[in-house]
Design an enzyme around this catalytic site. Structure first.
Site, PDB file in Angstrom:
ATOM      1  N   GLY A  67       0.846  -1.033   0.014  1.00 16.10           N
ATOM      2  CA  GLY A  67      -0.020   0.069   0.001  1.00 16.10           C
ATOM      3  C   GLY A  67       0.962   1.216  -0.088  1.00 16.10           C
ATOM      4  N   GLY A 115       0.333  -5.145   0.404  1.00 15.64           N
ATOM      5  CA  GLY A 115      -0.981  -4.983  -0.503  1.00 15.64           C
ATOM      6  C   GLY A 115      -0.869  -5.712  -1.750  1.00 15.64           C
ATOM      7  N   GLU A 138       5.167  -6.153   6.942  1.00 16.56           N
ATOM      8  CA  GLU A 138       4.753  -5.063   7.861  1.00 16.56           C
ATOM      9  C   GLU A 138       5.116  -4.958   9.336  1.00 16.56           C
ATOM     10  OE1 GLU A 138       2.979  -7.236   6.140  1.00 16.56           O
ATOM     11  OE2 GLU A 138       1.888  -6.128   4.793  1.00 16.56           O
ATOM     12  N   ASP A 146      -1.742  -7.394   6.949  1.00 16.60           N
ATOM     13  CA  ASP A 146      -3.159  -7.161   6.746  1.00 16.60           C
ATOM     14  C   ASP A 146      -3.410  -7.743   5.196  1.00 16.60           C
ATOM     15  OD1 ASP A 146      -1.856  -5.124   5.320  1.00 16.60           O
ATOM     16  OD2 ASP A 146      -3.373  -3.537   5.920  1.00 16.60           O
TER      17      ASP A 146
HETATM   18  C1  QUE Z   1       6.376  -2.632   4.918  1.00 15.75           C
HETATM   19  C2  QUE Z   1       5.204  -2.265   3.960  1.00 15.75           C
HETATM   20  C3  QUE Z   1       5.751  -1.519   2.688  1.00 15.75           C
HETATM   21  C4  QUE Z   1       6.825  -1.581   2.652  1.00 15.75           C
HETATM   22  C5  QUE Z   1       8.029  -1.792   3.572  1.00 15.75           C
HETATM   23  C6  QUE Z   1       7.758  -2.347   4.449  1.00 15.75           C
HETATM   24  C7  QUE Z   1       4.767  -1.003   1.879  1.00 15.75           C
HETATM   25  C8  QUE Z   1       5.153  -0.550   0.849  1.00 15.75           C
HETATM   26  C9  QUE Z   1       6.562  -0.299   0.537  1.00 15.75           C
HETATM   27  C10 QUE Z   1       7.063   0.499  -0.473  1.00 15.75           C
HETATM   28  C11 QUE Z   1       6.107   1.119  -1.598  1.00 15.75           C
HETATM   29  C12 QUE Z   1       6.514   1.941  -2.623  1.00 15.75           C
HETATM   30  C13 QUE Z   1       7.931   1.948  -2.867  1.00 15.75           C
HETATM   31  C14 QUE Z   1       8.700   1.508  -2.090  1.00 15.75           C
HETATM   32  C15 QUE Z   1       8.442   0.729  -0.845  1.00 15.75           C
HETATM   33  O1  QUE Z   1       7.497  -0.921   1.113  1.00 15.75           O
HETATM   34  O2  QUE Z   1       3.482  -1.322   2.119  1.00 15.75           O
HETATM   35  O3  QUE Z   1      10.094   1.631  -1.995  1.00 15.75           O
HETATM   36  O4  QUE Z   1       8.639   2.658  -3.844  1.00 15.75           O
HETATM   37  O5  QUE Z   1       4.169   0.130  -0.068  1.00 15.75           O
HETATM   38  O6  QUE Z   1       8.561  -2.799   5.448  1.00 15.75           O
HETATM   39  O7  QUE Z   1       4.065  -2.567   4.240  1.00 15.75           O
END
Ligand code: QUE
Length: 351
Positions: A67, A115, A138, A146
């Site tokens: 997400g 997500g 997460e 989730d």
């Molecule tokens: C836990 C997460 C996410 C995460 C890292 C976590 C997450 C997420 C991203 C993410 C999104 C876009 C990016 C990026 C990382 O990292 O939900 O580098 O460009 O979207 O430890 O839940």
């Protein structure tokens, strides 16, 4: 400047094709993307021209990294409406996928985390390639696994669900199939021809899809997880995080040492909530599990929780050095954990 849509919907032959189209953000999900996907799935579910749905990610790197939690954590706990609206929209869409009446084929040809797992694992077919990297990460940002983790994780073999949810362990190839998260394997360079074959077929049900997959599927090789299954099941079969940590500490094994040091970096309160989440989720039907998750994340975004600090440390400042509060698992009380499961009164989400 072009203003490309964040998610694309194309009808090709018998297929409805969803393309997550934010490659520079690793195709992470926004509220708007979740809403558009939900609306389109409702339409395709009863459209006789659509035999199956395919979902893929744009670009070379990611299917979907999760997400768009960075945007959510920019708001303060007092102003958490944006965050709860995102989670509600995402979970309703996740539930739509779980209940979708036609084959739903996810092409996990890149990074698939959080997500991204929610938009794939609840469908009928999950195609893994050598580019797929799976994780529910997460606990590293003070959140919980989730998007239906409460439902699918307790149903994975042995104690794999709790192991993956607490450690955020990353899986590849054969291990993703071994865990039951992927359903078939093929090399990335076959995906284009596979989708073309699907689109030309007359798909009536999942068995028609299985027949086409059989023409493309390959052996993913040996699952390395198998070697650690007994260790995982024994350690993560313990009932508290304290006993899991003690168990790992008492084993003289490289895997145990690595796993212990990983867990010591995670949010203590997230870990305690996750154990309760996976325990309760094993007894819940899908929609009830989603309702429980919505309660948990609504509580998490409503106070100055580890979520805000975790997103700061991992995704904003990238110092990878969060200051968790409480700082240790011993300081997390049963009351703190229980508060995350309290019902939301007039803010409940029902499906
Ligand atoms: C836990 C997460 C996410 C995460 C890292 C976590 C997450 C997420 C991203 C993410 C999104 C876009 C990016 C990026 C990382 O990292 O939900 O580098 O460009 O979207 O430890 O839940």
């Amino acid at each position: 400047m072009t203003n490309e849509a964040e998610v694309l919907f194309v009808e090709r032959g018998c297929l409805g094709i969803i393309t997550l189209n934010r490659p520079r953000a690793l195709n992470s999900l926004s509220t708007n993307m979740c809403r558009l996907m939900d609306e389109t799935l409702i339409k395709w579910a009863t459209d006789d021209a659509i035999g199956a749905v395919v979902i893929q990610g744009a670009g070379e790197k990611a299917f979907c990294a999760g997400g768009d939690v960075k945007t959510l954590a920019e708001n303060s706990p007092e102003d958490h409406h944006t965050a709860t609206e995102f989670f509600a929209t995402e979970y309703i869409m996740n539930s739509r996928i779980y209940h979708f009446p036609k084959p739903y084929i996810a092409l996990l040809d890149g990074i698939t985390m959080g997500g991204g797992v929610g938009v794939s694992v609840h469908g009928s077919h999950r195609i893994i390639t050598e580019k797929c990297l799976f994780a529910m990460p997460e606990s590293a940002i003070g959140l919980i696994p989730d998007v239906g983790g409460s439902y699918f994780m307790p149903r994975l073999p042995g104690k794999l669900g709790l192991y993956l949810g607490l450690t955020g362990a990353r899986l590849k190839g054969a291990d993703i199939l071994y865990a039951g998260i992927g359903t078939s394997y093929m090399s990335s360079d076959k995906i284009t021809d596979f989708v073309a074959a699907l689109s030309k077929a007359d798909i009536k049900d999942a068995r028609d899809v299985d027949g086409i997959i059989a023409d493309f599927a390959e052996d993913p090789g040996e699952a390395s997880l198998d070697e650690f299954r007994d260790l995982i099941d024994a350690a993560f079969g313990e009932v508290t995080i304290e006993s899991i940590l003690d168990h790992l500490d008492a084993i003289d094994h490289e895997w145990a040492g690595k796993t212990l040091s990983k867990l010591k970096k995670m949010s203590p309160i997230s870990m305690k909530v996750i154990i309760e989440q996976i325990l309760r989720g094993g007894e819940l039907e899908f929609n009830a599990a989603m309702q429980m998750e919505y309660r948990i994340v609504s509580h998490i975004v409503s106070y100055q929780s580890d979520f805000y600090e975790g997103v700061r440390a991992v995704l904003i400042d990238k110092d990878q050095n969060p200051t968790w509060n409480p700082a240790t698992v011993a300081d997390v009380t049963d009351e703190m954990v229980a508060a995350h499961f309290a019902d939301l009164g007039d803010k409940e989400l029902t499906f």
